[in-house]
Enzyme design. Structure first.
Site, PDB file in Angstrom:
ATOM      1  N   HIS A 148      -2.076  -2.220   3.817  1.00 47.36           N
ATOM      2  CA  HIS A 148      -2.384  -3.205   2.398  1.00 47.36           C
ATOM      3  C   HIS A 148      -3.816  -3.693   3.096  1.00 47.36           C
ATOM      4  O   HIS A 148      -4.482  -3.928   3.788  1.00 47.36           O
ATOM      5  CB  HIS A 148      -1.596  -4.347   2.558  1.00 47.36           C
ATOM      6  N   CYS A 204      -6.278  -0.455  -0.559  1.00 47.55           N
ATOM      7  CA  CYS A 204      -6.703  -1.649  -1.127  1.00 47.55           C
ATOM      8  C   CYS A 204      -8.489  -2.424  -0.727  1.00 47.55           C
ATOM      9  O   CYS A 204      -8.410  -2.487   0.107  1.00 47.55           O
ATOM     10  CB  CYS A 204      -6.393  -1.867  -2.197  1.00 47.55           C
TER      11      CYS A 204
END
Length: 328
Positions: free
Chosen positions: A135, A191
Site C-alpha cells: 500500500h 498507489c
C-alpha cells in the site's frame, strides 16, 4: 595474441577484462542482451514495434488461464554458480496486510515471487533492484518541498500503530547516501507512488521529455555522486491496481506483472522502449476488457478489470531514455 585488459562496459560501466579492443560489453550484459537479427539492424525501430505487437498479444493471451506462481523457495538452475559472489544485492518487499482484513492485498506476494524468479533466471549475477509492492498513500506537505503539495508514503505492515514511511525519509536514507559509481534501481508497485523517492527528474512519456520535480523550498534531494532510478506504478494522484486482469484466480500488481513479462521476452531494452511497451500493454488490456465486459459487470468490477494508472519513470539525473539500457 592480444593480452586481455581492463575496460569499462559500454552498458553497465562495470570494469571487465576485454579480450580485444573491439569488445565493448562485459559478458553479463552481452548474455542479457536481446539478440537483434542482422536483417533488422537497419530498422531497429520497426523491429521493436513488431515485437511490441507480438508481446502485447502474448500478454493478453494470459489474461484468462490460471497461472501457478512458483514458491519463494525457488532454486536456481545448475548453470548458476552460487560460489561466485556479486557486489549487487536485491531487496524484495511484498506486504499482504493479512492482519488488516479491509486492507488485505492478494497480489503483492505473487509480485515478489515473480520478480525473484525473473532476477535469478534472466539476470543471474546482475541482480540488484529494490522492489516494494504494497500500500501507498499521501499526506499533506508542510515543508514546501512538494510541487503538488503532498508527500507520498509507503505503508509498513504496522503503519496503523507506528505510522507511514514518508518520501522525505526514503530520499534521505537511500538516495542522498548514494556515492559515485553506485546506482539504485527501485521498482515501487503501490498507489500514489509516482515520486515516492522525491527524485528531481520525472520523464513524461507522452511528450518524451524530462520534467523538473525539484522542491519549491530548494532543499537538496539529489545523491552524493551516485544515480537513483525509480519505476513507479502510477502518478502521485492515482491508485495502482491489485488486479485479476491478467490471471484468473490470482491477483497481481499490474505494473510488476507487465514489467516481468516484458523482461522475460526482451531482456535489456532501453528505458524508452520499456515504457513504450508498458503503456501499450496497459492500453491493449483495457481495450480488450472494454470489449469483453459490459453493462452492470463493468460497473461492479471496473477496479479489478480496468487499469486506470500511468506508470512513471523518475531519476536523480536526466539521461537519454532511448540510449540507456535497462540493466539490473
Amino acid at each position: 595474441m592480444e593480452m586481455g585488459r581492463s575496460k569499462p562496459c559500454s552498458r553497465c560501466r562495470q570494469s571487465f577484462m576485454a579480450k580485444s579492443r573491439t569488445q565493448g560489453e562485459c559478458p553479463s550484459c552481452r548474455n542479457n542482451s536481446f539478440p537483434i537479427p542482422t536483417g533488422e539492424q537497419t530498422s531497429m525501430r520497426q523491429g521493436l514495434r513488431s515485437r511490441i505487437r507480438t508481446l502485447s498479444t502474448e500478454i493478453r493471451s494470459k489474461m484468462h488461464p490460471t497461472v501457478v506462481t512458483p514458491s519463494l523457495n525457488f532454486w536456481p538452475s545448475a548453470s548458476y554458480s552460487a560460489t561466485v559472489r556479486s557486489s549487487k544485492r536485491a531487496v524484495l518487499c511484498g506486504i499482504t496486510y493479512n492482519n488488516l482484513k479491509e486492507l488485505r492485498l492478494k497480489g503483492s506476494i505473487n509480485d515478489v515471487k515473480n520478480m525473484r524468479e525473473l532476477l535469478i533466471t534472466k539476470f543471474g549475477r546482475g541482480i540488484g533492484p529494490t522492489v516494494y509492492t504494497g500500500h501507498g498513500s499521501r499526506l499533506r506537505d508542510y515543508n514546501d518541498d512538494e510541487v503538488d503539495g503532498f508527500d507520498e508514503t509507503i505503508c509498513p505492515v504496522d503503519f496503523k500503530e507506528v505510522g507511514m514511511i514518508v518520501d522525505n525519509d526514503l530520499n534521505s536514507l537511500i538516495v542522498r547516501t548514494l556515492t559515485h559509481g553506485v546506482t539504485l534501481h527501485a521498482i515501487v508497485d503501490a498507489c500514489h507512488s509516482g515520486t515516492i523517492l522525491d527524485l528531481t527528474k520525472v520523464y513524461n512519456s507522452l511528450q518524451r521529455r524530462w520534467e523538473d520535480n525539484s522542491p519549491p523550498s530548494g532543499v537538496y534531494k539529489g545523491t552524493n555522486g551516485g544515480l537513483a532510478i525509480c519505476i513507479s506504478a502510477c502518478v502521485d494522484n492515482q491508485d495502482a491496481a491489485d488486479t485479476y486482469a491478467f490471471t484468473a484466480g490470482a491477483k497481481n500488481g499490474a505494473l510488476t506483472y507487465v514489467l516481468v513479462e516484458i523482461l522475460k521476452k526482451l531482456p535489456g531494452p532501453t528505458y524508452g522502449d520499456l515504457f513504450d511497451l508498458i503503456h501499450e500493454t496497459f492500453d491493449n488490456v483495457n481495450q480488450s476488457r472494454s470489449r469483453s465486459v459490459s453493462g452492470i459487470l463493468r460497473t461492479l468490477f471496473d477496479n479489478n478489470l480496468h487499469l486506470s494508472q500511468t506508470p512513471i519513470l523518475s531519476s536523480s539525473a536526466e539521461f537519454d531514455v532511448y540510449r540507456k539500457h535497462f540493466s539490473l
